[in-house]
Every structure is written in C-alpha cells, then in structure tokens.
Scaffold this active site. Structure first.
Site, short mmCIF file in Angstrom:
data_model
loop_
_atom_site.label_atom_id
_atom_site.label_comp_id
_atom_site.label_asym_id
_atom_site.label_seq_id
_atom_site.Cartn_x
_atom_site.Cartn_y
_atom_site.Cartn_z
N LYS A 1 0.79 -1.13 -0.11
CA LYS A 1 0.05 -0.24 0.39
C LYS A 1 1.13 1.21 -0.36
CE LYS A 1 -3.42 2.18 2.21
NZ LYS A 1 -4.96 2.54 3.60
N LYS B 1 -2.47 -1.68 -3.73
CA LYS B 1 -3.06 -0.05 -3.76
C LYS B 1 -2.24 0.76 -3.62
CE LYS B 1 -6.73 1.94 -0.89
NZ LYS B 1 -6.90 1.78 0.78
C1 PBG Z 1 -7.22 3.87 5.97
C2 PBG Z 1 -7.48 3.53 4.10
C3 PBG Z 1 -7.43 4.18 3.15
C4 PBG Z 1 -8.11 3.63 2.06
C5 PBG Z 1 -8.88 2.10 2.53
N1 PBG Z 1 -7.91 1.84 4.04
C6 PBG Z 1 -6.55 5.92 2.74
C7 PBG Z 1 -5.43 5.95 3.57
O1 PBG Z 1 -4.96 5.14 3.15
O2 PBG Z 1 -5.52 6.97 4.18
C8 PBG Z 1 -8.37 4.29 0.86
C9 PBG Z 1 -9.19 3.63 -0.64
C10 PBG Z 1 -9.97 4.77 -1.57
O3 PBG Z 1 -9.20 6.19 -1.70
O4 PBG Z 1 -10.76 4.57 -2.29
N2 PBG Z 1 -6.80 2.79 6.58
#
Ligand code: PBG
Length: 350
Positions: free
Chosen positions: A219, A273
């Site tokens: 991520k 992601k």
């Molecule tokens: C945070 C989380 C995020 C997303 C899913 N879980 C955002 C972040 O890390 O700030 C992003 C999902 C999206 O942008 O659709 N735990």
C-alpha cells in the site's frame, strides 16, 4: 465545391497480392482475428466477470441516511439499514463480497481510537445487519485506526511518531470485535509491521480459524486516497502524512518483500493499492507468489473516471470496463471498485 466528386476520388484497391503482401511475414495478418465481433470474442485472452468484483461501502450513523460524497459523485455514505439493503442488492447481482468503511461520528474519535474496539461500533452493527439481510455475501472489514482517531492516522501517536507495536495490539482488539460481529475477511490496511502474524494468532486463539486475512501488502503513500478521506471524514483532521508507514511510490522490490512477509505471517490473500498507477506492482506480486491477489481501484481513480465521464470527456461506460480489465490482465484475481454495482447491473442486463 460539391461534396460529391466521385470522378476525382481515387479508388482504393482491395487487399491482395502486391508489395505490402510481400512484406507480411509468413502471410500472417494479425487483423484477421479482429474482423468480426465473434472472432474477437473467441480469441480474447482476459475477461472481467461479476465474480471479480468487491464493492466498498461507507457506513454512517442514523436510519434512512444517504449522504453524497462530494469528491466521489455517485457514491454515498449509507446508514446501517441502507447498507444492508445495498449488500442484498449486490448479492442478488452475484457480487461475491463487500468491504465496509465507517464514517465515525467526530465526537467518538479520540487519540487512542477507542471506538475501533467497541463491539457496537458502526462496522460491527453493519456487519450484523448484512449477515441477516444477505447471508450469502462475503463481508470484508477494514482493520486500521484512521476512521477512529482524532488525528486521522492509521496508528497510535506517541509525540509525532506512529508507534508500531502498541498499534498492533489495538488492531488485534479491533479484529476480534469485527470477527465476533461476523466478518468473513479481515483486511488490515494500516501497514504496521508484524500485524498479519499477530492478527492471525489472535484469530486462531479466539477460535476464528476460518476467518480469512486479506492483507494490504503493498500500500503506497498516495495522493489518490483524497476522496476516500473525505468519505470517512479524516481529511481535515489528518496531522501530517502517512509516509512513515505507507510505501514510497518509487519502490518495487520492497513491495515483494512486504508481500513475502505477509504471506509468511499467514495472509490468505494479498492486495496492491492504489490500482492503475501500480499495475507493474500488481503484475510482479501476482507472478511472483501465485496466491490470490487483489487490486484496489481507489477513490481518486474513481473520481477521475467519473469526473471525466460526467463532463462527457470520456465514454464512462467503456473507460470503467477498460480500467477493470487492465487489473485482470495484470494478474488480479479480483478488484475492489466503487463501480462494482454499476458493472454488475450492466453485465446482468447483457
Ligand atoms: C486507510 C485506508 C485508506 C484507504 C483504504 N483504507 C486511505 C488512507 O490510507 O489514507 C483508501 C481507499 C480509497 O482511496 O479508495 N486505512
């Protein structure tokens, strides 16, 4: 001048023997397989089906509440009753699973994310309601503290630092309330070290050996999460950024090491992601490990496609399918996408 000047229009010769034909290697004309729809369908290497879709849903307090998310046109925060209805509709269309994210009441957010471990929190209530309304659909719950912290971080803060091990202890508690509510898949999106192993052990000890873990293994610290943070209400409160725990966008080998560790610790499924800007990572992870690998087409990707489509700048319907097919081509076994319901509806309509 007239539009009809046939006598001056040179006739175009039909394809056949000649100079060009002589250049075509072994007579192999690639266009032969593309002439008709049936030929194209017959040789197509990759396809997207409803079985590939996971639908993320945002949950909010109340009853009969449906709040638009400004930066994600077409996406709403739904109260528990509506989330259950939405999940039932998704199930009826054959979508295998939904993923839940809460918009926690700002009054309930604090430094230690205490609401995350409340067995009556929004996610737990939504999980129970969905189990009742649509028992056949998979429920994926997010494990991370950002919807519950006053500072908007996924972990606990000591001074300016996100502390790893104390956060993991909190994530274990969060996992256990979600599993007790009926979550089928725990999806840690926090990027703390060692959390997959700790969560697996805690699940097993509590008797949840069947509960799966879908790890957000790779991520990245991405600008494409902006609209999501609007949706869960953490954008304005976020203190600093997430670069000490989310990955640097310049790195590839590191993603493989993250994935390897998560698998060794007990992850059943991996996720990469964001999606489209990281197709190379998806490809490498899926090719290297050969385990179920998912892509998250994140909120910013949704906003770009939806925004351009709404303005008539791109053909939205085609762009959505093309973007999802790209994930399949790059090795994804499935895709988390806010377009899931639309795509499933369209596929059903034929
Ligand atoms: C945070 C989380 C995020 C997303 C899913 N879980 C955002 C972040 O890390 O700030 C992003 C999902 C999206 O942008 O659709 N735990």
């Amino acid at each position: 001048m007239t539009a009809h000047t046939p006598s001056h229009t040179p006739s175009i010769p039909a394809d056949g023997p000649g100079t060009v034909a002589g250049q075509i290697v072994g007579g192999r004309r690639m266009r032969r397989n593309r002439r008709t729809d049936w030929q194209r369908r017959l040789v197509r290497e990759t396809a997207l089906t409803v079985d590939d879709l996971i639908w993320p849903l945002f949950v909010v307090e109340g009853t009969g509440v449906r709040q638009p998310v400004a930066s994600m046109p077409g996406v709403h925060r739904l109260s528990v009753d509506y989330v259950a209805e939405a999940a039932a509709e998704a199930a009826s269309l054959g979508i295998p699973a939904i993923a839940l994210f809460p918009f926690t009441d700002p009054d309930l957010r604090d430094e230690t994310a205490s609401e995350a471990v409340n067995d009556g929190n929004l996610v737990c209530r939504a999980t129970r309601a969905i189990k009742h309304a649509a028992p056949g659909i998979g429920i994926i719950t997010d494990v991370a503290l950002d919807p519950y912290t006053s500072h908007g971080h996924d972990g606990l803060l000591a001074g300016d630092e996100i502390v790893n091990d104390a956060t993991v202890e909190r994530l274990i508690e969060q996992t256990l309330v979600q599993a007790a509510a009926g979550a089928d898949v725990i999806a840690p999106s926090d990027m703390m070290d060692g959390r997959i192993g700790a969560i697996r052990q805690a699940l097993d000890e509590a008797g949840y050996t069947h509960v799966q873990i879908m790890s957000y293994a790779a991520k990245y610290a991405s600008a494409f999460y902006g609209p999501f943070r609007d949706a869960i209400g953490s954008n304005k409160t976020l203190r600093g950024d997430k670069r000490t725990y989310q990955m640097d966008p310049g790195n590839t080998d590191e993603a493989l090491r993250e994935a390897e560790l998560d698998l060794a610790e007990g992850a059943d499924m991996l996720m990469v992601k964001p999606g489209m800007p990281y197709l190379d990572i998806l490809w490498r992870v899926s090719q290297t490990f050969g385990v179920p690998t998912f892509a998250y087409q994140v909120s910013g990707e949704y906003a770009m496609i939806r925004g351009a489509a709404d303005r008539g700048w791109i053909d939205g319907e085609r762009a959505i399918l093309e973007s999802l097919l790209a994930f399949k081509r790059a090795g994804a076994d499935g895709i988390l996408t806010y377009f899931a319901l639309d795509v499933a509806k369209r596929q059903k309509a034929g």
